[in-house]
Write a protein that holds these residues in place. Structure first.
Motif, PDB file in Angstrom:
ATOM      1  N   ASN A   1     -51.731 -87.216 -48.258  1.00  0.00           N
ATOM      2  CA  ASN A   1     -50.883 -86.070 -48.594  1.00  0.00           C
ATOM      3  C   ASN A   1     -49.485 -86.221 -48.018  1.00  0.00           C
ATOM      4  O   ASN A   1     -48.494 -85.844 -48.660  1.00  0.00           O
ATOM      5  CB  ASN A   1     -51.525 -84.779 -48.085  1.00  0.00           C
ATOM      6  N   TRP A   2     -49.420 -86.746 -46.809  1.00  0.00           N
ATOM      7  CA  TRP A   2     -48.119 -86.977 -46.172  1.00  0.00           C
ATOM      8  C   TRP A   2     -47.283 -87.945 -47.007  1.00  0.00           C
ATOM      9  O   TRP A   2     -46.103 -87.695 -47.274  1.00  0.00           O
ATOM     10  CB  TRP A   2     -48.346 -87.516 -44.750  1.00  0.00           C
ATOM     11  N   GLN A   3     -47.887 -89.031 -47.438  1.00  0.00           N
ATOM     12  CA  GLN A   3     -47.162 -90.026 -48.218  1.00  0.00           C
ATOM     13  C   GLN A   3     -46.759 -89.492 -49.586  1.00  0.00           C
ATOM     14  O   GLN A   3     -45.757 -89.931 -50.165  1.00  0.00           O
ATOM     15  CB  GLN A   3     -48.018 -91.284 -48.369  1.00  0.00           C
ATOM     16  N   ALA A   4     -47.527 -88.536 -50.110  1.00  0.00           N
ATOM     17  CA  ALA A   4     -47.234 -87.966 -51.427  1.00  0.00           C
ATOM     18  C   ALA A   4     -46.385 -86.695 -51.327  1.00  0.00           C
ATOM     19  O   ALA A   4     -46.162 -86.018 -52.334  1.00  0.00           O
ATOM     20  CB  ALA A   4     -48.537 -87.656 -52.154  1.00  0.00           C
ATOM     21  N   ASN A   5     -45.924 -86.386 -50.120  1.00  0.00           N
ATOM     22  CA  ASN A   5     -45.121 -85.183 -49.881  1.00  0.00           C
ATOM     23  C   ASN A   5     -45.845 -83.901 -50.264  1.00  0.00           C
ATOM     24  O   ASN A   5     -45.228 -82.936 -50.724  1.00  0.00           O
ATOM     25  CB  ASN A   5     -43.777 -85.276 -50.618  1.00  0.00           C
ATOM     26  N   LYS A   6     -47.156 -83.905 -50.093  1.00  0.00           N
ATOM     27  CA  LYS A   6     -47.950 -82.703 -50.291  1.00  0.00           C
ATOM     28  C   LYS A   6     -48.164 -82.019 -48.935  1.00  0.00           C
ATOM     29  O   LYS A   6     -48.005 -82.660 -47.891  1.00  0.00           O
ATOM     30  CB  LYS A   6     -49.295 -83.054 -50.918  1.00  0.00           C
ATOM     31  N   PRO A   7     -48.500 -80.741 -48.912  1.00  0.00           N
ATOM     32  CA  PRO A   7     -48.713 -80.051 -47.634  1.00  0.00           C
ATOM     33  C   PRO A   7     -49.744 -80.773 -46.766  1.00  0.00           C
ATOM     34  O   PRO A   7     -50.810 -81.157 -47.240  1.00  0.00           O
ATOM     35  CB  PRO A   7     -49.225 -78.673 -48.064  1.00  0.00           C
ATOM     36  N   ASN A   8     -49.412 -80.960 -45.496  1.00  0.00           N
ATOM     37  CA  ASN A   8     -50.312 -81.648 -44.579  1.00  0.00           C
ATOM     38  C   ASN A   8     -49.946 -81.305 -43.151  1.00  0.00           C
ATOM     39  O   ASN A   8     -48.813 -80.901 -42.867  1.00  0.00           O
ATOM     40  CB  ASN A   8     -50.253 -83.168 -44.800  1.00  0.00           C
TER      41      ASN A   8
ATOM     42  N   ALA B   1     -57.793 -89.474 -43.513  1.00  0.00           N
ATOM     43  CA  ALA B   1     -57.299 -90.269 -44.638  1.00  0.00           C
ATOM     44  C   ALA B   1     -56.603 -89.382 -45.664  1.00  0.00           C
ATOM     45  O   ALA B   1     -55.557 -89.752 -46.223  1.00  0.00           O
ATOM     46  CB  ALA B   1     -58.448 -91.032 -45.284  1.00  0.00           C
ATOM     47  N   GLN B   2     -57.162 -88.208 -45.922  1.00  0.00           N
ATOM     48  CA  GLN B   2     -56.557 -87.282 -46.870  1.00  0.00           C
ATOM     49  C   GLN B   2     -55.223 -86.762 -46.357  1.00  0.00           C
ATOM     50  O   GLN B   2     -54.255 -86.601 -47.122  1.00  0.00           O
ATOM     51  CB  GLN B   2     -57.503 -86.120 -47.134  1.00  0.00           C
ATOM     52  N   GLU B   3     -55.151 -86.507 -45.048  1.00  0.00           N
ATOM     53  CA  GLU B   3     -53.895 -86.058 -44.452  1.00  0.00           C
ATOM     54  C   GLU B   3     -52.798 -87.110 -44.609  1.00  0.00           C
ATOM     55  O   GLU B   3     -51.657 -86.788 -44.948  1.00  0.00           O
ATOM     56  CB  GLU B   3     -54.114 -85.749 -42.972  1.00  0.00           C
ATOM     57  N   ILE B   4     -53.139 -88.360 -44.347  1.00  0.00           N
ATOM     58  CA  ILE B   4     -52.159 -89.443 -44.491  1.00  0.00           C
ATOM     59  C   ILE B   4     -51.724 -89.571 -45.948  1.00  0.00           C
ATOM     60  O   ILE B   4     -50.529 -89.742 -46.254  1.00  0.00           O
ATOM     61  CB  ILE B   4     -52.752 -90.766 -43.974  1.00  0.00           C
TER      62      ILE B   4
ATOM     63  N   ALA C   1     -64.270 -93.729 -44.394  1.00  0.00           N
ATOM     64  CA  ALA C   1     -63.538 -92.674 -45.086  1.00  0.00           C
ATOM     65  C   ALA C   1     -63.790 -92.697 -46.588  1.00  0.00           C
ATOM     66  O   ALA C   1     -63.609 -91.680 -47.270  1.00  0.00           O
ATOM     67  CB  ALA C   1     -62.044 -92.801 -44.805  1.00  0.00           C
ATOM     68  N   LYS C   2     -64.211 -93.845 -47.106  1.00  0.00           N
ATOM     69  CA  LYS C   2     -64.464 -93.974 -48.542  1.00  0.00           C
ATOM     70  C   LYS C   2     -65.916 -93.690 -48.920  1.00  0.00           C
ATOM     71  O   LYS C   2     -66.224 -93.501 -50.095  1.00  0.00           O
ATOM     72  CB  LYS C   2     -64.094 -95.390 -49.007  1.00  0.00           C
ATOM     73  N   MET C   3     -66.787 -93.653 -47.945  1.00  0.00           N
ATOM     74  CA  MET C   3     -68.211 -93.466 -48.224  1.00  0.00           C
ATOM     75  C   MET C   3     -68.518 -91.991 -48.489  1.00  0.00           C
ATOM     76  O   MET C   3     -68.064 -91.119 -47.741  1.00  0.00           O
ATOM     77  CB  MET C   3     -69.048 -93.949 -47.043  1.00  0.00           C
ATOM     78  N   PRO C   4     -69.294 -91.685 -49.527  1.00  0.00           N
ATOM     79  CA  PRO C   4     -69.698 -90.291 -49.750  1.00  0.00           C
ATOM     80  C   PRO C   4     -70.455 -89.744 -48.541  1.00  0.00           C
ATOM     81  O   PRO C   4     -71.294 -90.443 -47.954  1.00  0.00           O
ATOM     82  CB  PRO C   4     -70.615 -90.389 -50.974  1.00  0.00           C
ATOM     83  N   LEU C   5     -70.167 -88.513 -48.181  1.00  0.00           N
ATOM     84  CA  LEU C   5     -70.788 -87.933 -46.993  1.00  0.00           C
ATOM     85  C   LEU C   5     -72.304 -87.815 -47.139  1.00  0.00           C
ATOM     86  O   LEU C   5     -73.034 -87.892 -46.153  1.00  0.00           O
ATOM     87  CB  LEU C   5     -70.178 -86.566 -46.689  1.00  0.00           C
ATOM     88  N   ASP C   6     -72.779 -87.626 -48.359  1.00  0.00           N
ATOM     89  CA  ASP C   6     -74.226 -87.551 -48.562  1.00  0.00           C
ATOM     90  C   ASP C   6     -74.906 -88.846 -48.120  1.00  0.00           C
ATOM     91  O   ASP C   6     -76.003 -88.822 -47.541  1.00  0.00           O
ATOM     92  CB  ASP C   6     -74.542 -87.282 -50.036  1.00  0.00           C
TER      93      ASP C   6
END
Length: 311
Positions: free
Chosen positions: A228-235, A223-226, A152-157
């Motif tokens: 956002n969830w922890q930061a109370n952002k839309p997810n 990973a981004q969803e988790i 999840a941390k590795m650049p997709l390229d």
């Protein structure tokens, strides 16, 4: 090694074209066996239809069993030229159901697949008649494995370059050994994983370019969803959690008693929030229930389906 699709399904591996979440045509690999009411098996993250190898024959004695590889996984198409949006799996699974079935289906879904199935049961209840979810990551607070976190941390390229250079193919024996070690860690009895199992589990990663990059992309979305969830952002996690009471179909929640990724307390909580649900804890079972506890898993599924007859 005999082709698994040909050995498992009367018509072997079949192909279905659907429009993905962005409207592009994508090829989905699937197989089916048996007759009767449709029952769809949905795999989890980084897996493919082979993970249901021990359930297809027993369940097909009673149902028309359909097994498919989600886009980006297994033998399905892996479009690398465009990035995925969160929730694309939900839209694409709905379209697969609509393309293959003309009546409400039974869905049996494991891990990430279970999360997708919960979302569909909320958004399109007419598509699902009965639902079985196994070890769903509905309340997870982190990616459960170090390798997932790393990908999840590795650049997709970089991941796409690894795929294009076929590094997994070049180092196939080492790759298979590492995968074997990690897969055995989610089994109560690691010895049940055979060399043939390892061959097929790793096959898409080694032989089908694009698999590693697409799995990495899905992990980045998760990973981004988790986060956002922890930061109370839309997810999507919060959306699914807050609408669990909207699931009206009979639902069976199955959970491995020794699942170290998602504890049984998550299964109890999920059962509490779904009104028409039943909870069953699977003894001697870690996270990979479809492999490690398939006999008790199949028995629980059939008992539930017999007790909740679908008209």
């Amino acid at each position: 090694m005999k082709d698994w699709w040909q050995v498992t399904f009367p018509k072997g591996r079949q192909s279905l074209i659907i429009s993905d979440a962005k409207g592009y045509p994508v090829q989905i690999a699937y197989g089916e066996k048996g007759t009767g009411k449709p029952l769809i098996l949905l795999h989890g993250m980084g897996s493919w239809s082979y993970n249901w190898r021990n359930s297809i024959a027993p369940l097909s004695k009673h149902f028309r069993v359909i097994c498919f590889d989600a886009k980006g996984y297994g033998f399905s198409e892996k479009p690398l030229s465009r990035r995925e949006d969160k929730g694309h799996q939900v839209i694409e699974f709905q379209r697969i159901i609509q393309a293959l079935c003309d009546e409400p289906v039974v869905v049996v879904a494991e891990s990430l697949g279970a999360l997708v199935a919960l979302a569909i049961a909320q958004e399109n209840p007419h598509l699902i008649g009965r639902l079985v979810v196994v070890n769903a990551p509905i309340f997870t607070e982190r990616l459960p494995h170090w390798a997932m976190w790393l990908l999840a941390k590795m650049p997709l390229d970089i991941m796409q370059t690894i795929d294009s250079l076929r590094l997994a193919y070049l180092f196939a024996p080492l790759f298979r050994e590492i995968m074997a070690i990690e897969r055995r860690r989610v089994l109560f009895d690691p010895s049940i994983l055979t060399p043939e199992d390892i061959y097929w589990i790793t096959y898409p990663f080694i032989e089908l370019p694009g698999t590693i990059a697409k799995v990495a992309e899905e992990l980045q979305i998760a990973a981004q969803e988790i986060e956002n969830w922890q930061a109370n952002k839309p997810n999507m996690l919060t959306k699914i959690q807050t609408n669990l009471s909207a699931i009206k179909c009979p639902t069976l929640v199955l959970w491995g008693e020794q699942d170290s990724w998602f504890p049984t307390s998550h299964g109890e909580k999920l059962h509490h929030y779904i009104p028409n649900s039943k909870l069953q804890i699977l003894s001697n079972c870690y996270h990979d229930a479809s492999t490690g506890a398939f006999e008790v898993l199949n028995a629980a599924i059939l008992e539930f389906l017999q007790d909740t007859d679908l008209d």
